[in-house]
Design an enzyme around this catalytic site. Structure first.
Site, short mmCIF file in Angstrom:
data_model
loop_
_atom_site.label_atom_id
_atom_site.label_comp_id
_atom_site.label_asym_id
_atom_site.label_seq_id
_atom_site.Cartn_x
_atom_site.Cartn_y
_atom_site.Cartn_z
N LYS A 172 3.69 -36.11 -48.72
CA LYS A 172 5.14 -35.96 -48.64
C LYS A 172 5.53 -36.01 -47.18
O LYS A 172 5.36 -35.05 -46.43
CB LYS A 172 5.62 -34.64 -49.24
CG LYS A 172 7.16 -34.62 -49.39
CD LYS A 172 7.77 -33.24 -49.27
CE LYS A 172 8.05 -32.83 -47.84
NZ LYS A 172 9.10 -33.64 -47.16
N GLU A 247 -0.37 -26.17 -39.24
CA GLU A 247 -0.15 -26.40 -37.81
C GLU A 247 1.33 -26.16 -37.58
O GLU A 247 2.17 -26.93 -38.05
CB GLU A 247 -0.58 -27.83 -37.43
CG GLU A 247 -0.83 -28.00 -35.95
CD GLU A 247 0.41 -28.38 -35.19
OE1 GLU A 247 1.01 -27.47 -34.57
OE2 GLU A 247 0.79 -29.55 -35.21
N CYS A 281 5.35 -29.13 -30.62
CA CYS A 281 5.00 -27.73 -30.87
C CYS A 281 4.10 -27.15 -29.80
O CYS A 281 4.15 -25.95 -29.52
CB CYS A 281 4.36 -27.59 -32.24
SG CYS A 281 2.99 -28.73 -32.53
N GLU A 378 11.05 -20.53 -30.17
CA GLU A 378 10.74 -21.94 -29.97
C GLU A 378 12.06 -22.72 -29.95
O GLU A 378 12.76 -22.79 -30.96
CB GLU A 378 9.82 -22.45 -31.08
CG GLU A 378 9.38 -23.88 -30.85
CD GLU A 378 8.40 -24.37 -31.92
OE1 GLU A 378 7.45 -25.09 -31.57
OE2 GLU A 378 8.59 -24.03 -33.10
#
Length: 476
Positions: A172, A247, A281, A378
């Site tokens: 996906k 992750e 990230c 973040e």
């Protein structure tokens, strides 16, 4: 529309119309224009893809690793033939300037497909341990749920090792950046992979993603995404006690020790922070500097930003493109506005910004307090947070004071000292003095940055499980 409409899913070795009737626009973040439409699958589409993967799992697991390697090399060749189309698609749907996208977003994944083919050929899938044979067997059916920021790379780091290990896959892709996944699927189809071994079901996380994470025939879910999404996948997968690889996010610290080359540290940290317009990230988004050198940072950072050209992903001279969406731009702008209201100070900012309707965020360097929101959250945008420290112990403490632990950096004239500090950082990987990326070394996080590892042998082993067979006395 520039890139047309994708009308089909890929299930059981062929292109099939979805059972769901949804469609989603793909937007070029450089212009804000709709450039493509992609169909959306639903829970029924996810279920038939899993059924196809389960039906193919046993035969694929018994395929010789060398034969699996041949398929991977054929896929790599197909991707190489489509390299220009992949570059154009990713530049258009993600916003990374095409010149950089070709190298980072396309060449990197191409290398990984070849490397996992090599690993399939030479990895010890079985070994003798005393009077036992210990096998490393494929996990089974893998649901791969991937993000938009490095789409083909993150798809590759799941699909390639899973196939090399002998697993079957349902992918996906991100609904924001799905075009590259279709090009990959074309290459997989052309390579002649057996029906059901690889399946593509675009759609949303709440529908297709959750259907895959809860399906009883899925043996493993591998997700790259936000920490919130990772938490949700863990909750859903727990019902079936299925394996999860995650992750997730990061807020990585770049620690500048007193003897470091400050100019190199500022330049290198900003380069990492600004990669993909800050939408990475593992980017080093916190710069920790000795208090008596804070005054030097602004001018050094401004010199870097003055040379930076922000522009359309289709501009050959652009070094930095837009953010991926209007929602992402508004989020970044909101975090910066609150930081300034709470006392953050601008040390440097890009002055030359493109005009038009793209989702461009102004690159910025802020002096902040370690406990402030923007120093802990973040941002996923081109914002570097600078913090002062008084001694090495405080620097390490600030670096480790985070829910995340994905990347990091240490700068020092003394490599041995830098290594000692690096080993005190609670994070999955650390670069010393701007050392280059190693695609064979393990990549993954500690704490809320995730579970499991990608790249090389470490990535292959995520998709394997051990089985020990005890042999009777005298058996060879």
């Amino acid at each position: 529309m520039k890139h047309g409409t994708r009308e089909f899913l890929y299930v059981d070795g062929g292109w099939q119309r979805p059972l769901g009737g949804g469609r989603r626009d793909v937007v070029d973040p450089s212009t804000g224009e709709v450039v493509a439409q992609v169909v959306e699958g639903d829970t029924r589409d996810a279920a038939r893809a899993v059924a196809a993967a389960r039906g193919a799992a046993d035969a694929w697991a018994r395929t010789a690793p060398a034969e699996r390697a041949q398929y991977l090399r054929a896929i790599q060749a197909g991707l190489r033939e489509r390299a220009s189309a992949l570059t154009e698609a990713i530049a258009t749907e993600v916003g990374m300037p095409a010149r950089m996208a070709a190298k980072v977003q396309v060449d990197g994944p191409l290398w990984h497909w070849g490397h996992f083919a090599e690993l399939a050929e030479r990895y010890a899938f079985s070994e003798r341990v005393g009077h036992s044979v210990v096998d490393r067997a494929p996990v089974g059916v893998v649901a791969a749920i991937t993000p938009w920021n490095f789409p083909l790379n993150q798809i590759t780091l799941k699909v390639a090792p899973a196939l090399a290990a002998g697993c079957t896959v349902v992918l996906k892709p991100s609904e924001i950046a799905p075009l590259n996944a279709y090009l990959l699927t074309e290459a997989i189809h052309a390579a002649g992979l057996p029906p059901g071994v690889f399946n593509l079901v675009p759609g949303t996380g709440p529908e297709v993603g959750e259907a895959l994470a809860t399906h009883p025939e899925v043996d493993m879910v591998s997700l790259t995404g936000s920490t919130r999404a990772g938490r949700r996948v863990m909750e859903l997968a727990a019902g079936g006690i299925r394996r999860v690889a995650l992750e997730l996010g990061g807020k990585s610290a770049s620690v500048v020790l007193p003897d470091a080359d400050l100019a190199a540290a500022v330049k290198g940290t900003l380069s990492s922070c600004l990669l993909n317009s800050g939408q990475a990230c593992s980017a080093t988004t916190r710069l920790l500097v000795p208090r008596d050198r804070i005054g030097e940072v602004g001018a050094l950072a401004q010199a870097v930003l003055d040379r930076l050209r922000v522009g359309s992903a289709h501009d050959a001279d652009a070094a930095l493109g837009p953010l991926v969406s209007l929602a992402q731009l508004q989020r970044v702008q909101g975090l910066v506005a609150r930081a300034l209201e709470q006392g953050a100070r601008v040390l440097a900012r890009a002055e030359r910004m493109p005009e038009g309707h793209g989702f461009f965020a102004r690159p910025m360097v802020l002096l902040v307090q370690p406990q402030s929101e923007i120093a802990r959250e973040e941002v996923f945008g081109p914002v570097l947070c600078v913090m002062a420290y008084d001694d090495e112990e405080q620097a390490v403490r600030i670096a480790n004071d985070s829910i995340y632990g994905l990347g990091g950096a240490v700068w020092s004239a003394d490599t041995a000292h830098a290594l000692a500090v690096a080993r005190r950082l609670r994070t999955g990987q650390v670069d010393i003095n701007g050392a280059r990326w190693n695609p064979q070394a393990p990549f993954g996080g500690w704490r809320q940055s995730g579970l499991g590892r990608e790249n090389g042998t470490y990535g292959l082993e995520e998709y394997l499980q051990t089985r020990s067979v005890q042999l009777p006395a005298g058996a060879q």
